[in-house]
Design a protein around this motif. Structure first.
Motif, PDB file in Angstrom:
ATOM      1  N   PHE A   1       0.880  -1.174   0.000  1.00 24.09           N
ATOM      2  CA  PHE A   1       0.000   0.000   0.000  1.00 24.09           C
ATOM      3  C   PHE A   1       0.915   1.220   0.000  1.00 24.09           C
ATOM      4  O   PHE A   1       1.665   1.411   0.952  1.00 24.09           O
ATOM      5  CB  PHE A   1      -0.893   0.021   1.246  1.00 24.09           C
TER       6      PHE A   1
ATOM      7  N   PHE B   1       4.395   0.545   0.966  1.00 21.61           N
ATOM      8  CA  PHE B   1       4.608  -0.185   2.217  1.00 21.61           C
ATOM      9  C   PHE B   1       4.132  -1.618   2.052  1.00 21.61           C
ATOM     10  O   PHE B   1       2.971  -1.859   1.693  1.00 21.61           O
ATOM     11  CB  PHE B   1       3.851   0.509   3.352  1.00 21.61           C
TER      12      PHE B   1
ATOM     13  N   ALA C   1       2.566  -4.529   3.156  1.00 23.27           N
ATOM     14  CA  ALA C   1       1.705  -5.005   4.244  1.00 23.27           C
ATOM     15  C   ALA C   1       1.765  -6.527   4.348  1.00 23.27           C
ATOM     16  O   ALA C   1       1.694  -7.092   5.431  1.00 23.27           O
ATOM     17  CB  ALA C   1       0.275  -4.541   4.017  1.00 23.27           C
TER      18      ALA C   1
ATOM     19  N   ALA D   1       0.460  -6.268  11.655  1.00 21.44           N
ATOM     20  CA  ALA D   1       1.204  -7.422  11.139  1.00 21.44           C
ATOM     21  C   ALA D   1       0.692  -7.879   9.775  1.00 21.44           C
ATOM     22  O   ALA D   1       1.401  -8.564   9.046  1.00 21.44           O
ATOM     23  CB  ALA D   1       1.134  -8.577  12.132  1.00 21.44           C
TER      24      ALA D   1
HETATM   25  N1  LIG Z   1      -6.074  -0.059   2.418  1.00 22.12           N
HETATM   26  C1  LIG Z   1      -4.907   0.236   3.005  1.00 22.12           C
HETATM   27  N2  LIG Z   1      -4.194   1.319   2.606  1.00 22.12           N
HETATM   28  C2  LIG Z   1      -3.021   1.605   3.182  1.00 22.12           C
HETATM   29  N3  LIG Z   1      -2.448   0.891   4.162  1.00 22.12           N
HETATM   30  C3  LIG Z   1      -3.106  -0.191   4.612  1.00 22.12           C
HETATM   31  C4  LIG Z   1      -4.370  -0.576   4.064  1.00 22.12           C
HETATM   32  N4  LIG Z   1      -4.776  -1.699   4.695  1.00 22.12           N
HETATM   33  C5  LIG Z   1      -3.807  -1.984   5.600  1.00 22.12           C
HETATM   34  N5  LIG Z   1      -2.819  -1.103   5.549  1.00 22.12           N
HETATM   35  C6  LIG Z   1      -1.581  -1.149   6.340  1.00 22.12           C
HETATM   36  O1  LIG Z   1      -1.060  -2.464   6.223  1.00 22.12           O
HETATM   37  C7  LIG Z   1      -0.528  -2.881   7.477  1.00 22.12           C
HETATM   38  C8  LIG Z   1      -1.202  -4.163   7.908  1.00 22.12           C
HETATM   39  O2  LIG Z   1      -2.514  -3.862   8.340  1.00 22.12           O
HETATM   40  P1  LIG Z   1      -3.565  -4.924   8.858  1.00 22.12           P
HETATM   41  O3  LIG Z   1      -3.669  -6.018   7.860  1.00 22.12           O
HETATM   42  O4  LIG Z   1      -4.795  -4.219   9.198  1.00 22.12           O
HETATM   43  O5  LIG Z   1      -2.843  -5.487  10.181  1.00 22.12           O
HETATM   44  P2  LIG Z   1      -3.461  -6.294  11.421  1.00 22.12           P
HETATM   45  O6  LIG Z   1      -4.835  -6.725  11.061  1.00 22.12           O
HETATM   46  O7  LIG Z   1      -2.520  -7.421  11.636  1.00 22.12           O
HETATM   47  O8  LIG Z   1      -3.445  -5.356  12.576  1.00 22.12           O
HETATM   48  C9  LIG Z   1      -0.720  -1.742   8.451  1.00 22.12           C
HETATM   49  O9  LIG Z   1       0.486  -1.013   8.513  1.00 22.12           O
HETATM   50  C10 LIG Z   1      -1.821  -0.929   7.819  1.00 22.12           C
HETATM   51  O10 LIG Z   1      -1.702   0.428   8.176  1.00 22.12           O
END
Ligand SMILES: Nc1ncnc2c1ncn2[C@@H]1O[C@H](COP(=O)(O)OP(=O)(O)O)[C@@H](O)[C@H]1O
Ligand SMILES: [Mg+2]
Length: 273
Positions: A42, A45, A47, A69
């Motif tokens: 994203f 970054f 993810a 994570a």
């Molecule tokens: N749609 C998105 N746009 C930008 N960043 C995202 C998006 N979805 C998740 N992230 C980022 O990806 C990473 C993983 O997020 P997430 O899957 O929600 O983790 P968890 O569920 O393990 O807490 C985080 O740093 C989050 O900010």
């Protein structure tokens, strides 16, 4: 007819027992979900980072890991909400999840329960279960139509399984938080999913409700594969299943709760917090 169409045609409402081999879904290798070399970024970054994750047919698996994570993103990929940049994702060995829409994936037998319960507050528990088998008929036609004996039996089975038989006539809005969570799991079960993804079921529950939820999820394994994302370590321990620790979008450790709890890397990034 392709594999997906063939599978959707199967009557999802009436066959409560999940056959080990369903049309279109070859489980002969015992694996219901394959994710290999999956990455998604994203805004630059990562993810999810070269993730490999496998779930066996009938297995109960816990997924833990610090905030950020990638746990939710991983579920988004499995359910078709997010498309990975690279990698492969298969449901059984014949259904390529990356070529299926969100609704095709749901129809094919992957059910997801989000953290917040979403039940119809102004309908009874029974009607909620009835509505969840609505499918193409639509909500109103489903409520007005007469239930067949089979459908009644099936709702009865799910009421039993979720411990909601005694409150089946009550408005869903009047249930406790735990009961709502069980009802929502029951609603998913009405769709007869092969793989259930459950996000933080224990959040906000009393200890008693947690114990009951452990029983419920444990009883679903075998017939369904269940992946549970959870933060409550007592709850994860009670589930007594294989645990996958996710960190920075990749698998840091996998094994029994005792094994991952004694893994120095896991302690450092997560459990030692
Ligand atoms: N749609 C998105 N746009 C930008 N960043 C995202 C998006 N979805 C998740 N992230 C980022 O990806 C990473 C993983 O997020 P997430 O899957 O929600 O983790 P968890 O569920 O393990 O807490 C985080 O740093 C989050 O900010
Ligand atoms: Mg999350």
């Amino acid at each position: 007819m392709n594999a997906v169409q063939g599978f959707i045609k199967r009557d999802r409402v009436f066959d409560f027992m999940v056959p080990k081999m369903v049309e279109g879904l070859d489980l002969t290798h015992g694996t219901v979900l394959y994710m290999e070399d999956v990455s998604v970024s994203f805004d630059g970054f990562k993810a999810i980072n070269e993730l490999n994750f496998y779930v066996n047919a009938g297995e109960l698996r816990c997924l833990i890991g610090p905030n950020g994570a990638g746990k939710t993103t991983m579920m988004d990929i499995i359910t078709g909400k997010t498309r990975p940049d690279t990698g492969t994702c298969w449901f059984g060995s014949r259904m390529n999840l990356l070529q299926m829409s969100e609704s095709e994936i749901a129809q094919a037998g992957i059910g997801r329960k989000f953290q917040k319960p979403t039940v119809f507050d102004y309908h009874s528990v029974f009607e909620n279960l009835e509505l969840s088998m609505a499918g193409p008929k639509g909500v109103w036609r489903t409520l007005r139509a007469r239930l067949t004996c089979e459908q009644r039996d099936r709702i009865g089975q799910i009421l039993d399984l979720t411990g909601l038989t005694e409150v089946s006539g009550r408005l869903a809005g009047s249930l406790s938080h735990g009961q709502k969570q069980w009802l929502e799991i029951g609603m998913l079960l009405m769709q007869n999913p092969l793989l259930l993804l459950v996000d933080e079921p224990a959040a906000g529950m009393t200890h008693q409700e947690m114990d009951r939820t452990v029983e419920l999820l444990t009883s679903l394994a075998g017939e369904h594969s269940v992946v549970v994302v959870e933060h409550d370590m007592d709850f994860v321990r009670a589930l007594d299943s294989r645990v996958t620790v996710l960190h920075q979008g990749t698998v840091l450790a996998e094994g029994s709760m005792d094994q991952v709890q004694n893994d120095s890397q896991v302690v450092e990034v997560y459990l030692g917090e």
